[in-house]
Design a protein around this motif. Structure first.
Motif, PDB file in Angstrom:
ATOM      1  N   GLY A   7       0.796  -1.229   0.000  1.00 38.68           N
ATOM      2  CA  GLY A   7       0.000   0.000   0.000  1.00 38.68           C
ATOM      3  C   GLY A   7       0.825   1.273   0.000  1.00 38.68           C
ATOM      4  O   GLY A   7       0.300   2.361  -0.220  1.00 38.68           O
ATOM      5  N   PHE A   8       2.122   1.168   0.234  1.00 40.65           N
ATOM      6  CA  PHE A   8       3.001   2.337   0.253  1.00 40.65           C
ATOM      7  C   PHE A   8       3.435   2.667  -1.160  1.00 40.65           C
ATOM      8  O   PHE A   8       3.705   1.780  -1.961  1.00 40.65           O
ATOM      9  N   THR A   9       3.509   3.956  -1.464  1.00 41.25           N
ATOM     10  CA  THR A   9       3.847   4.391  -2.812  1.00 41.25           C
ATOM     11  C   THR A   9       4.994   5.395  -2.787  1.00 41.25           C
ATOM     12  O   THR A   9       5.320   5.970  -1.749  1.00 41.25           O
ATOM     13  N   ALA A  10       5.572   5.604  -3.956  1.00 40.24           N
ATOM     14  CA  ALA A  10       6.625   6.607  -4.107  1.00 40.24           C
ATOM     15  C   ALA A  10       6.015   8.002  -3.941  1.00 40.24           C
ATOM     16  O   ALA A  10       4.813   8.180  -4.104  1.00 40.24           O
ATOM     17  N   PRO A  11       6.852   8.984  -3.615  1.00 40.05           N
ATOM     18  CA  PRO A  11       6.351  10.358  -3.471  1.00 40.05           C
ATOM     19  C   PRO A  11       5.600  10.825  -4.712  1.00 40.05           C
ATOM     20  O   PRO A  11       5.950  10.471  -5.836  1.00 40.05           O
ATOM     21  N   THR A  12       4.577  11.658  -4.474  1.00 35.49           N
ATOM     22  CA  THR A  12       3.731  12.101  -5.580  1.00 35.49           C
ATOM     23  C   THR A  12       3.721  13.607  -5.796  1.00 35.49           C
ATOM     24  O   THR A  12       3.115  14.074  -6.756  1.00 35.49           O
ATOM     25  N   GLY A  13       4.357  14.370  -4.910  1.00 40.35           N
ATOM     26  CA  GLY A  13       4.310  15.810  -5.086  1.00 40.35           C
ATOM     27  C   GLY A  13       5.364  16.543  -4.290  1.00 40.35           C
ATOM     28  O   GLY A  13       5.979  15.991  -3.382  1.00 40.35           O
ATOM     29  N   VAL A  14       5.553  17.789  -4.655  1.00 38.34           N
ATOM     30  CA  VAL A  14       6.527  18.658  -3.999  1.00 38.34           C
ATOM     31  C   VAL A  14       6.013  19.056  -2.619  1.00 38.34           C
ATOM     32  O   VAL A  14       4.813  19.286  -2.437  1.00 38.34           O
ATOM     33  N   VAL A  15       6.936  19.153  -1.663  1.00 33.48           N
ATOM     34  CA  VAL A  15       6.595  19.640  -0.327  1.00 33.48           C
ATOM     35  C   VAL A  15       7.424  20.886  -0.021  1.00 33.48           C
ATOM     36  O   VAL A  15       8.529  21.053  -0.519  1.00 33.48           O
ATOM     37  N   ARG A  16       6.848  21.773   0.791  1.00 34.54           N
ATOM     38  CA  ARG A  16       7.561  22.987   1.204  1.00 34.54           C
ATOM     39  C   ARG A  16       8.459  22.732   2.404  1.00 34.54           C
ATOM     40  O   ARG A  16       9.411  23.473   2.637  1.00 34.54           O
ATOM     41  N   THR A  17       8.146  21.736   3.195  1.00 36.19           N
ATOM     42  CA  THR A  17       8.948  21.403   4.372  1.00 36.19           C
ATOM     43  C   THR A  17      10.371  21.093   3.931  1.00 36.19           C
ATOM     44  O   THR A  17      10.566  20.306   2.996  1.00 36.19           O
ATOM     45  N   PRO A  18      11.373  21.716   4.557  1.00 37.45           N
ATOM     46  CA  PRO A  18      12.755  21.390   4.195  1.00 37.45           C
ATOM     47  C   PRO A  18      12.999  19.881   4.320  1.00 37.45           C
ATOM     48  O   PRO A  18      12.728  19.288   5.361  1.00 37.45           O
ATOM     49  N   THR A  19      13.468  19.299   3.229  1.00 32.98           N
ATOM     50  CA  THR A  19      13.626  17.853   3.164  1.00 32.98           C
ATOM     51  C   THR A  19      14.942  17.504   2.484  1.00 32.98           C
ATOM     52  O   THR A  19      15.280  18.087   1.452  1.00 32.98           O
ATOM     53  N   THR A  20      15.651  16.563   3.080  1.00 32.37           N
ATOM     54  CA  THR A  20      16.867  16.020   2.488  1.00 32.37           C
ATOM     55  C   THR A  20      16.701  14.522   2.335  1.00 32.37           C
ATOM     56  O   THR A  20      16.250  13.845   3.265  1.00 32.37           O
TER      57      THR A  20
END
Length: 174
Positions: free
Chosen positions: A103-116
């Motif tokens: 049920g887990f999927t790859a990311p689907t969109g941009v996030v504003r939260t700082p992410t590395t």
């Protein structure tokens, strides 16, 4: 805030070492579905842990936890977390992806939260190219760490002090 992968991170995993080193400052999410992961359960566990935090936490995710955090952030990108430090994402489309986590999927969109996104060049669960594509989708910065396999106990990274320094640099920049 520690967000482990499937089956949780055992006592020898770097996430567990880091959590012990932080003492009460670190919290681990507590889904009820560690071995048969349910994305809704993991999202609710992240929700509960974030809501209980006195200040916006930095989410420190590994493996399946990366997918859980990426999914959660696309729905809750509202400043409740300070940042997301994501290590060794698995590729849900790869043959070695656990059937139990379907049920887990790859990311689907941009996030504003700082992410590395921290990427190993020889991760057996996700090619570097696929991981870079996930980072691009999220709008995350990337740190390539060379050949460290899945950055887990089997990889032999132990307490992973180099990763801890990367996390500290990431958190300092927030």
């Amino acid at each position: 805030m520690i967000v482990p992968g499937i089956w949780n991170s055992d006592a020898d995993h770097w996430q567990s070492h880091w959590q012990r080193a932080e003492g009460d400052r670190a919290v681990r999410i507590a889904p009820t579905s560690w071995s048969e992961p349910d994305p809704r359960d993991w999202s609710a566990a992240i929700d509960r842990a974030v809501a209980a935090s006195a200040e916006p936490p930095v989410l420190v995710a590994h493996s399946l936890g990366v997918l859980a955090v990426a999914s959660w952030l696309t729905e809750h990108d509202d400043g409740r977390v300070a940042g997301a430090f994501l290590v060794a994402p698995p590729d849900p489309a790869a043959p070695g992806f656990p059937v139990a986590a379907a049920g887990f999927t790859a990311p689907t969109g941009v996030v504003r939260t700082p992410t590395t996104l921290v990427v190993s060049d020889d991760d057996p669960y996700c090619s570097a190219e696929r991981a870079l594509a996930m980072a691009s989708t999220l709008g995350a910065s990337v740190v390539r760490i060379g050949p460290l396999q899945h950055v887990n106990v089997a990889s032999g990274v132990g307490e992973w002090p180099d990763g801890r320094r990367l996390l500290e640099e990431f958190a300092a920049a927030l």
